[in-house]
Design a protein around this motif. Structure first.
Motif, PDB file in Angstrom:
ATOM      1  N   TRP B  67      31.955  49.890 127.296  1.00  0.00           N
ATOM      2  CA  TRP B  67      31.845  50.915 126.269  1.00  0.00           C
ATOM      3  C   TRP B  67      32.508  52.178 126.810  1.00  0.00           C
ATOM      4  O   TRP B  67      31.871  53.007 127.429  1.00  0.00           O
ATOM      5  N   ASP B  68      33.805  52.275 126.598  1.00  0.00           N
ATOM      6  CA  ASP B  68      34.547  53.437 127.078  1.00  0.00           C
ATOM      7  C   ASP B  68      35.143  54.135 125.861  1.00  0.00           C
ATOM      8  O   ASP B  68      36.325  54.051 125.591  1.00  0.00           O
ATOM      9  N   ALA B  69      34.254  54.810 125.125  1.00  0.00           N
ATOM     10  CA  ALA B  69      34.678  55.353 123.836  1.00  0.00           C
ATOM     11  C   ALA B  69      34.683  56.872 123.825  1.00  0.00           C
ATOM     12  O   ALA B  69      35.248  57.488 122.928  1.00  0.00           O
ATOM     13  N   ASN B  70      34.058  57.490 124.809  1.00  0.00           N
ATOM     14  CA  ASN B  70      33.952  58.946 124.774  1.00  0.00           C
ATOM     15  C   ASN B  70      35.205  59.605 125.329  1.00  0.00           C
ATOM     16  O   ASN B  70      35.158  60.401 126.258  1.00  0.00           O
ATOM     17  N   VAL B  71      36.340  59.221 124.756  1.00  0.00           N
ATOM     18  CA  VAL B  71      37.619  59.780 125.202  1.00  0.00           C
ATOM     19  C   VAL B  71      38.418  60.202 123.979  1.00  0.00           C
ATOM     20  O   VAL B  71      38.104  59.787 122.859  1.00  0.00           O
ATOM     21  N   ARG B  72      39.460  61.030 124.232  1.00  0.00           N
ATOM     22  CA  ARG B  72      40.250  61.530 123.108  1.00  0.00           C
ATOM     23  C   ARG B  72      41.311  60.504 122.687  1.00  0.00           C
ATOM     24  O   ARG B  72      41.738  60.490 121.551  1.00  0.00           O
ATOM     25  N   GLU B  73      41.810  59.725 123.656  1.00  0.00           N
ATOM     26  CA  GLU B  73      42.762  58.698 123.249  1.00  0.00           C
ATOM     27  C   GLU B  73      42.571  57.408 124.036  1.00  0.00           C
ATOM     28  O   GLU B  73      41.927  57.398 125.085  1.00  0.00           O
ATOM     29  N   MET B 248      13.552  52.541 118.697  1.00  0.00           N
ATOM     30  CA  MET B 248      12.876  53.476 119.600  1.00  0.00           C
ATOM     31  C   MET B 248      12.214  52.757 120.773  1.00  0.00           C
ATOM     32  O   MET B 248      12.425  53.109 121.935  1.00  0.00           O
ATOM     33  N   ALA B 249      11.411  51.750 120.453  1.00  0.00           N
ATOM     34  CA  ALA B 249      10.662  51.077 121.510  1.00  0.00           C
ATOM     35  C   ALA B 249      11.612  50.467 122.536  1.00  0.00           C
ATOM     36  O   ALA B 249      11.406  50.584 123.749  1.00  0.00           O
ATOM     37  N   VAL B 250      12.688  49.845 122.031  1.00  0.00           N
ATOM     38  CA  VAL B 250      13.634  49.192 122.934  1.00  0.00           C
ATOM     39  C   VAL B 250      14.371  50.226 123.769  1.00  0.00           C
ATOM     40  O   VAL B 250      14.551  50.069 124.986  1.00  0.00           O
ATOM     41  N   ALA B 251      14.791  51.331 123.127  1.00  0.00           N
ATOM     42  CA  ALA B 251      15.527  52.366 123.843  1.00  0.00           C
ATOM     43  C   ALA B 251      14.690  52.939 124.981  1.00  0.00           C
ATOM     44  O   ALA B 251      15.202  53.288 126.041  1.00  0.00           O
ATOM     45  N   MET B 252      13.371  53.035 124.754  1.00  0.00           N
ATOM     46  CA  MET B 252      12.522  53.597 125.800  1.00  0.00           C
ATOM     47  C   MET B 252      12.315  52.609 126.943  1.00  0.00           C
ATOM     48  O   MET B 252      12.188  53.014 128.098  1.00  0.00           O
ATOM     49  N   ILE B 253      12.266  51.339 126.620  1.00  0.00           N
ATOM     50  CA  ILE B 253      11.920  50.351 127.648  1.00  0.00           C
ATOM     51  C   ILE B 253      13.129  49.967 128.488  1.00  0.00           C
ATOM     52  O   ILE B 253      13.064  49.942 129.721  1.00  0.00           O
ATOM     53  N   LEU B 254      14.255  49.672 127.845  1.00  0.00           N
ATOM     54  CA  LEU B 254      15.405  49.170 128.591  1.00  0.00           C
ATOM     55  C   LEU B 254      16.163  50.313 129.248  1.00  0.00           C
ATOM     56  O   LEU B 254      16.370  51.366 128.657  1.00  0.00           O
ATOM     57  N   SER B 255      16.575  50.113 130.485  1.00  0.00           N
ATOM     58  CA  SER B 255      17.434  51.099 131.117  1.00  0.00           C
ATOM     59  C   SER B 255      18.857  50.847 130.649  1.00  0.00           C
ATOM     60  O   SER B 255      19.273  49.700 130.506  1.00  0.00           O
ATOM     61  N   PRO B 256      19.590  51.928 130.401  1.00  0.00           N
ATOM     62  CA  PRO B 256      20.902  51.745 129.787  1.00  0.00           C
ATOM     63  C   PRO B 256      21.886  51.061 130.728  1.00  0.00           C
ATOM     64  O   PRO B 256      22.153  51.533 131.819  1.00  0.00           O
ATOM     65  N   ILE B 272      21.956  46.978 120.209  1.00  0.00           N
ATOM     66  CA  ILE B 272      22.811  47.893 119.459  1.00  0.00           C
ATOM     67  C   ILE B 272      22.051  49.151 119.066  1.00  0.00           C
ATOM     68  O   ILE B 272      22.490  50.282 119.312  1.00  0.00           O
ATOM     69  N   ALA B 273      20.870  48.928 118.464  1.00  0.00           N
ATOM     70  CA  ALA B 273      20.133  50.076 117.937  1.00  0.00           C
ATOM     71  C   ALA B 273      19.783  51.056 119.055  1.00  0.00           C
ATOM     72  O   ALA B 273      19.963  52.279 118.924  1.00  0.00           O
ATOM     73  N   ALA B 274      19.283  50.515 120.165  1.00  0.00           N
ATOM     74  CA  ALA B 274      18.895  51.389 121.267  1.00  0.00           C
ATOM     75  C   ALA B 274      20.117  52.086 121.866  1.00  0.00           C
ATOM     76  O   ALA B 274      20.063  53.268 122.226  1.00  0.00           O
ATOM     77  N   HIS B 275      21.209  51.364 121.959  1.00  0.00           N
ATOM     78  CA  HIS B 275      22.437  51.932 122.500  1.00  0.00           C
ATOM     79  C   HIS B 275      22.888  53.127 121.650  1.00  0.00           C
ATOM     80  O   HIS B 275      23.248  54.180 122.181  1.00  0.00           O
ATOM     81  N   GLN B 279      23.177  56.852 123.163  1.00  0.00           N
ATOM     82  CA  GLN B 279      24.523  57.367 123.378  1.00  0.00           C
ATOM     83  C   GLN B 279      24.876  58.512 122.433  1.00  0.00           C
ATOM     84  O   GLN B 279      25.703  59.347 122.771  1.00  0.00           O
ATOM     85  N   TYR B 280      24.251  58.526 121.288  1.00  0.00           N
ATOM     86  CA  TYR B 280      24.703  59.449 120.257  1.00  0.00           C
ATOM     87  C   TYR B 280      24.729  60.899 120.715  1.00  0.00           C
ATOM     88  O   TYR B 280      25.706  61.613 120.473  1.00  0.00           O
ATOM     89  N   PRO B 281      23.677  61.394 121.392  1.00  0.00           N
ATOM     90  CA  PRO B 281      23.684  62.814 121.773  1.00  0.00           C
ATOM     91  C   PRO B 281      24.868  63.194 122.654  1.00  0.00           C
ATOM     92  O   PRO B 281      25.291  64.347 122.656  1.00  0.00           O
ATOM     93  N   GLU B 282      25.402  62.260 123.437  1.00  0.00           N
ATOM     94  CA  GLU B 282      26.471  62.609 124.380  1.00  0.00           C
ATOM     95  C   GLU B 282      27.819  62.079 123.940  1.00  0.00           C
ATOM     96  O   GLU B 282      28.756  62.067 124.720  1.00  0.00           O
ATOM     97  N   ALA B 283      27.894  61.610 122.704  1.00  0.00           N
ATOM     98  CA  ALA B 283      29.152  61.013 122.270  1.00  0.00           C
ATOM     99  C   ALA B 283      30.181  62.094 122.002  1.00  0.00           C
ATOM    100  O   ALA B 283      29.906  63.081 121.323  1.00  0.00           O
ATOM    101  N   THR B 284      31.378  61.890 122.563  1.00  0.00           N
ATOM    102  CA  THR B 284      32.494  62.790 122.294  1.00  0.00           C
ATOM    103  C   THR B 284      33.707  61.948 121.963  1.00  0.00           C
ATOM    104  O   THR B 284      33.690  60.730 122.118  1.00  0.00           O
TER     105      THR B 284
END
Lengths: 259, 320
Positions: B67-73, B248-256, B272-275, B279-284
């Motif tokens: 998952w290498d998406a937080n880039v400009r190109e 929510m429950a999965v995001a809290m339990i699993l380490s990314p 997917i849902a937890a990811h 990731q959303y808060p830091e997505a650029t």
């Protein structure tokens, strides 16, 4: 095979409500006994106490004695499951298991008692039971089709085959023809005549011609009054019951001058 | 669809149009259409928003694990590991929950005294009312540490099964823990559906079984389970739908982390849902669009599962 039923002083309750009061009677083996009477007079309830099926209804219980030959079916260590494999039942509405084939329907009860039945034993039992129910010729080519695909009358005969495949000694029939057309009814009545060679048969019916046609003895039930429990009014040879009943009540019911 | 076709009742015998009737029919039709609009709107939003990143993606979206998406190109990201984790967690949850749910439902309908049954039914329904963040807290704070010795035992004695090869996680925050929590969360819906269908088994079928000398269990096997099968399957599929989407429950339990791993006792999988939630808060850059693309995949999976459930339930009710 066929066994005698001896009932003495049987009361049936639904919770606090006394539904059937003090019935005593003897049901002869290898004979057909018909129960007649108006709706709600307790004849079906009483029928169900003969194989403890009434216990399926929450709160229902019976007091008194029912002997099947020598076995008291209400004895302290008698298993109702065992009673029901000795005293089979056919219901008003034909109820083959809808997801099972004709073959599996017939064998279902027998499989419960004899899990290790071999394929050929099972085949024989299915054929024997279906022949016994006069259904074999009609279904032998589609034994693996679902039982729910048969006509109403065929379904009812399938249910009779299923009940006899367990090899009971008594067969209880609760209005087995009330949902059937006259031709299918006739087929069942013919079958009842054959079955009494091997079984003790008790049939509840609203059809008095039917009672007269199929039964050797007839028992008439009636309510002792509105809201009162049902009672056995009179029991005797069917011929005599329909020509010279002893009680006025019976005569009124049979001749249609009732209520 | 059926929602719009349904109101074709016979016209009133007078032939006169009554105002109340017309208004109500209009409202009902509008509500029906609204559902379609919302569904179409969500799908359109997902597709439109996901498109830029999908178009710019330099690798196969459905086959890549990174998952290498937080880039400009030149983003390089894929949903393979996430989709795998999602389906795996939900499938295990389903395997754990369904037998228990069927057991509870059978107990409630056929074994428990009436008063116990109603209390138990109420308690099971209550499970559905617990917020998923609370389940997450319970999973991470209680269940995960409790399961650590269990996991150790599993690797020790059942390590020859690839699923349990270990080494067991020391934190307990594994896909199996998440699945257990998900199983508890989907228990109510499966139980409720099973209970309803078990209650509807015609008395005639049950009495038929009992009258030929079946014990209660044999009666259940002969009459209840075959009749209730479609309802149980439908309930399980609805539960599966919920487990797939649970965040929510999965995001809290699993380490990314991102990997396709069949080892249930190691941290590594992600859903997917937890990811998306993590990731959303830091997505650029292309990040947000890529996450929406992942959401589109989840949408498609849950839609497919729910349609499958409808199909099975409908087919079952026709047979019975």
């Amino acid at each position: 095979m066929a066994k005698r039923i001896d009932v003495s002083g049987l009361h049936v309750y639904y919770g606090d409500f006394l539904a059937v009061e003090d019935v005593s009677m003897t049901i002869e083996p290898r004979s057909v006994t018909a129960f007649i009477g108006s709706s709600g007079c307790g004849k079906s309830t009483f029928l169900r106490t003969l194989n403890r099926m009434h216990e399926v209804t929450p709160g229902a219980y019976a007091r008194g004695k029912v002997l099947l030959d020598d076995m008291d079916i209400y004895g302290p260590d008698v298993d109702p499951v065992l009673v029901r494999s000795e005293v089979g039942m056919v219901f008003q509405k034909a109820n083959p298991f809808p997801t099972m084939s004709i073959y599996d329907n017939v064998i279902a009860g027998a499989r419960l008692n004899n899990r290790r039945m071999s394929r050929s034993e099972a085949d024989d039992l299915v054929e024997e039971s279906l022949r016994g129910a006069n259904l074999w010729e009609e279904v032998k080519d589609r034994l693996n089709k679902p039982g729910s695909g048969l006509s109403g009358g065929q379904q009812q005969r399938l249910c009779i085959a299923r009940a006899t495949a367990v090899k009971p000694s008594v067969l209880l029939m609760d209005e087995p023809c009330s949902a059937l057309d006259p031709i299918s009814t006739l087929a069942i009545e013919d079958l009842i005549h054959q079955l009494k060679e091997d079984y003790t048969i008790v049939i509840v019916t609203h059809n008095m011609q039917q009672a007269a046609r199929v039964s050797d003895r007839t028992a008439f039930f009636n309510l002792s009054g509105p809201g009162k429990p049902g009672k056995l009014i009179e029991m005797g040879e069917t011929n005599q019951m329909f020509t010279r009943p002893e009680k006025k009540e019976t005569e009124n019911y049979i001749t249609g001058r009732f209520g | 669809m059926t929602t719009t076709d349904a109101p074709q009742a016979a016209p009133p015998p007078t032939g006169k149009r009554r105002i109340g009737d017309a208004v109500f029919a209009g409202l009902a039709r509008g509500s029906g259409l609204l559902i379609l609009l919302i569904l179409a709107g969500v799908a359109a939003f997902l597709i439109i928003q996901a498109w830029p990143s999908l178009a710019a993606n330099t690798t196969g979206f459905l086959t890549t694990q990174e998952w290498d998406a937080n880039v400009r190109e030149n983003p390089a990201f894929g949903v393979a590991a996430l989709a795998f984790g999602t389906v795996l967690a939900a499938a295990i949850a389903l395997l754990l929950a369904t037998p228990v749910a069927v057991g509870i439902a059978l107990f409630i309908v056929y074994y428990a005294p009436r008063r116990v049954a109603s209390v138990l039914g109420y308690l099971v329904d209550l499970l559905a009312a617990i917020p998923s963040v609370v389940y997450g807290l319970w999973g991470i704070g209680f269940l995960a540490p409790q399961l650590v010795p269990v996991f150790r035992g599993l690797t020790e004695y059942l390590g020859w099964i690839p699923l349990f090869s270990g080494p067991a996680s020391t934190s307990g925050r594994t896909i199996l823990t998440a699945s257990v929590v998900l199983a508890v969360m989907i228990l109510p819906i499966i139980t409720a559906m099973s209970r309803d269908v078990f209650k509807q088994v015609p008395q005639g079928h049950r009495e038929a079984a009992l009258a030929m000398g079946a014990t209660r269990w044999e009666m259940i096997r002969l009459a209840v389970l075959p009749f209730g099968r479609s309802g149980v399957v439908g309930g399980a599929m609805l539960g599966l739908g919920r487990a797939l989407g649970e965040t929510m429950a999965v995001a809290m339990i699993l380490s990314p982390s991102l990997a396709i791993s069949f080892d249930l006792l190691q941290s590594g999988n992600q859903t997917i849902a937890a990811h998306i939630a993590l990731q959303y808060p830091e997505a650029t850059g292309y990040g947000v669009s890529a996450l929406i693309a992942a959401g589109l995949v989840l949408f498609a999976i849950t839609l497919a599962v729910n349609m499958g459930a409808r199909y099975i339930v409908a087919r079952g009710s026709k047979e019975a």
